[in-house]
Design a protein around this motif. Structure first.
Motif, PDB file in Angstrom:
ATOM      1  N   TYR A   1       0.817  -1.158   0.029  1.00  0.00           N
ATOM      2  CA  TYR A   1       0.013  -0.029  -0.065  1.00  0.00           C
ATOM      3  C   TYR A   1       0.907   1.301   0.068  1.00  0.00           C
ATOM      4  O   TYR A   1       0.456   2.264   0.358  1.00  0.00           O
ATOM      5  CB  TYR A   1      -0.952   0.044   1.255  1.00  0.00           C
ATOM      6  CG  TYR A   1      -2.101  -1.027   0.965  1.00  0.00           C
ATOM      7  CD1 TYR A   1      -3.000  -0.881   0.155  1.00  0.00           C
ATOM      8  CD2 TYR A   1      -1.981  -2.035   1.772  1.00  0.00           C
ATOM      9  CE1 TYR A   1      -3.962  -1.903  -0.099  1.00  0.00           C
ATOM     10  CE2 TYR A   1      -2.871  -3.085   1.590  1.00  0.00           C
ATOM     11  CZ  TYR A   1      -4.187  -3.304   0.749  1.00  0.00           C
ATOM     12  OH  TYR A   1      -4.731  -3.967   0.539  1.00  0.00           O
ATOM     13  N   PHE A   2       2.169   1.373  -0.648  1.00  0.00           N
ATOM     14  CA  PHE A   2       2.982   2.501  -0.743  1.00  0.00           C
ATOM     15  C   PHE A   2       2.193   3.341  -1.729  1.00  0.00           C
ATOM     16  O   PHE A   2       1.674   2.902  -2.938  1.00  0.00           O
ATOM     17  CB  PHE A   2       4.185   2.329  -1.349  1.00  0.00           C
ATOM     18  CG  PHE A   2       5.148   2.050   0.199  1.00  0.00           C
ATOM     19  CD1 PHE A   2       6.208   2.940   0.268  1.00  0.00           C
ATOM     20  CD2 PHE A   2       5.114   1.064   0.861  1.00  0.00           C
ATOM     21  CE1 PHE A   2       7.099   2.591   1.600  1.00  0.00           C
ATOM     22  CE2 PHE A   2       5.777   0.602   1.839  1.00  0.00           C
ATOM     23  CZ  PHE A   2       6.857   1.481   2.024  1.00  0.00           C
ATOM     24  N   ASP A   3       1.990   4.675  -1.520  1.00  0.00           N
ATOM     25  CA  ASP A   3       1.396   5.649  -2.774  1.00  0.00           C
ATOM     26  C   ASP A   3       2.487   5.791  -3.783  1.00  0.00           C
ATOM     27  O   ASP A   3       2.097   5.770  -5.100  1.00  0.00           O
ATOM     28  CB  ASP A   3       1.112   6.851  -2.114  1.00  0.00           C
ATOM     29  CG  ASP A   3      -0.041   6.791  -1.113  1.00  0.00           C
ATOM     30  OD1 ASP A   3      -1.169   6.474  -1.640  1.00  0.00           O
ATOM     31  OD2 ASP A   3       0.315   6.564  -0.027  1.00  0.00           O
ATOM     32  N   GLY A   4       4.134   5.680  -3.458  1.00  0.00           N
ATOM     33  CA  GLY A   4       4.819   6.305  -4.697  1.00  0.00           C
ATOM     34  C   GLY A   4       5.993   5.573  -4.379  1.00  0.00           C
ATOM     35  O   GLY A   4       6.430   5.374  -3.240  1.00  0.00           O
ATOM     36  N   LEU A   5       6.857   5.598  -5.430  1.00  0.00           N
ATOM     37  CA  LEU A   5       8.447   5.372  -5.107  1.00  0.00           C
ATOM     38  C   LEU A   5       9.006   6.810  -5.817  1.00  0.00           C
ATOM     39  O   LEU A   5       8.930   7.251  -6.828  1.00  0.00           O
ATOM     40  CB  LEU A   5       8.674   4.310  -5.982  1.00  0.00           C
ATOM     41  CG  LEU A   5      10.436   3.963  -6.154  1.00  0.00           C
ATOM     42  CD1 LEU A   5      11.224   3.856  -4.936  1.00  0.00           C
ATOM     43  CD2 LEU A   5      10.607   3.027  -7.264  1.00  0.00           C
ATOM     44  N   PHE A   6       9.886   7.282  -4.696  1.00  0.00           N
ATOM     45  CA  PHE A   6      10.546   8.586  -5.212  1.00  0.00           C
ATOM     46  C   PHE A   6      12.037   8.197  -5.751  1.00  0.00           C
ATOM     47  O   PHE A   6      12.570   7.607  -4.955  1.00  0.00           O
ATOM     48  CB  PHE A   6      10.612   9.501  -4.045  1.00  0.00           C
ATOM     49  CG  PHE A   6      11.466  10.726  -4.155  1.00  0.00           C
ATOM     50  CD1 PHE A   6      10.482  11.811  -4.612  1.00  0.00           C
ATOM     51  CD2 PHE A   6      12.583  10.959  -4.058  1.00  0.00           C
ATOM     52  CE1 PHE A   6      11.201  13.202  -4.770  1.00  0.00           C
ATOM     53  CE2 PHE A   6      13.297  12.247  -4.347  1.00  0.00           C
ATOM     54  CZ  PHE A   6      12.417  13.218  -4.782  1.00  0.00           C
ATOM     55  N   LEU A   7      12.572   8.473  -6.749  1.00  0.00           N
ATOM     56  CA  LEU A   7      13.777   8.070  -6.995  1.00  0.00           C
ATOM     57  C   LEU A   7      14.604   9.589  -7.154  1.00  0.00           C
ATOM     58  O   LEU A   7      14.414  10.440  -7.752  1.00  0.00           O
ATOM     59  CB  LEU A   7      13.766   7.624  -8.399  1.00  0.00           C
ATOM     60  CG  LEU A   7      12.977   6.347  -8.505  1.00  0.00           C
ATOM     61  CD1 LEU A   7      12.895   5.804 -10.074  1.00  0.00           C
ATOM     62  CD2 LEU A   7      13.972   5.092  -7.831  1.00  0.00           C
ATOM     63  N   ALA A   8      15.570   9.511  -6.165  1.00  0.00           N
ATOM     64  CA  ALA A   8      16.540  10.789  -6.256  1.00  0.00           C
ATOM     65  C   ALA A   8      17.569  10.599  -7.429  1.00  0.00           C
ATOM     66  O   ALA A   8      17.702   9.423  -7.895  1.00  0.00           O
ATOM     67  CB  ALA A   8      17.301  10.637  -4.962  1.00  0.00           C
TER      68      ALA A   8
END
Ligand SMILES: Cc1cc2nc3c(=O)[nH]c(=O)nc-3n(C[C@H](O)[C@H](O)[C@H](O)COP(=O)(O)O)c2cc1C
Length: 220
Positions: A49-56
């Motif tokens: 149930y993660f909303d997003g994956l943020f990629l630095a």
């Protein structure tokens, strides 16, 4: 009602903010060059149930310590580092709802091809895309991407002034070039796009001259 958003944080490299963890026998961060690392991660996040994956992302090196990149290279501190954008379409293909936050600098690439790449990913993810706009804080990135004579533009405030124009060009391309209903795809008349609904952006600024139209059709 309070709504909690869960966002995972990763980077297309071995060491993002976890120095030395790659040596742990059960650590998989070295597999970042294997597409399956990402196509396993994305559905795992969605199941959780993660909303997003943020990629630095960075395009420069940490080369202040010892006046060289040696320490960063030894520790794999955000180097080697690969481009985050190609990961997204693969991860979108194996998920339905996960969002993707992409980091890309405004100083290193012309906005015209960048606008198309982001439009492409917006289409392929059906709008599950966000952009972390960074101006780039590592001089080593600017040094490797600017033409001679441009380097002096990367003082702090000039960097942000430049970014303002970069965003202006992008907004014109994304929102000012094609009407939402420009694509007719009408098999009877044979007209795919109504040219009356596509306009050149005529941008002439301090850093960029972009007279033409955006080449991608409107995306989500
Ligand atoms: C939590 C956090 C994450 C950041 N991630 C990135 C990143 O992935 N790439 C990048 O170029 N800059 C990143 N930055 C740096 C910012 O873009 C910015 O350069 C920095 O906060 C310093 O601000 P300044 O550019 O106004 O000096 C990050 C900053 C913070 C606080």
């Amino acid at each position: 009602m309070t709504r909690i958003r869960f966002n995972a944080f990763d980077m297309n490299c071995v060491v993002h903010p976890s120095p030395g963890l790659w040596r742990h026998p059960e650590d998989h961060s070295r597999d970042y060059t294997d597409l399956r690392y990402w196509t396993d991660l994305a559905p795992l996040l969605e199941t959780g149930y993660f909303d997003g994956l943020f990629l630095a992302d960075v395009l420069g090196l940490y080369d202040l310590y010892g006046a060289s990149p040696d320490a960063a290279l030894r520790a794999a501190a955000q180097v080697p580092v690969n481009d985050p954008l190609p990961l997204v379409s693969a991860m979108a293909a194996v998920t339905d709802n996960l969002g993707f936050g992409l980091t890309t600098g405004t100083a290193f690439e012309h906005p015209f091809p960048f606008a198309r790449r982001i439009s492409t990913l917006d289409h392929l993810t059906d709008g599950r895309l966000g952009w972390n706009v960074v101006t780039g804080y590592l001089p080593s990135a600017a040094e490797n991407t600017q033409s001679r004579g441009q380097l002096d533009t990367f003082e702090h405030d000039a960097r942000y002034d430049h970014a303002d124009e970069y965003l202006e060009v992008l907004y014109k391309l994304w929102e000012g070039s094609w009407d939402q209903d420009a694509v007719l795809a009408d098999p009877v008349s044979g007209v795919y796009t109504d040219p009356a609904k596509v306009r050149p952006i005529n941008h002439a600024g301090t850093h960029y001259t972009v007279p033409g139209i955006h080449v991608s059709e409107p995306s989500p």
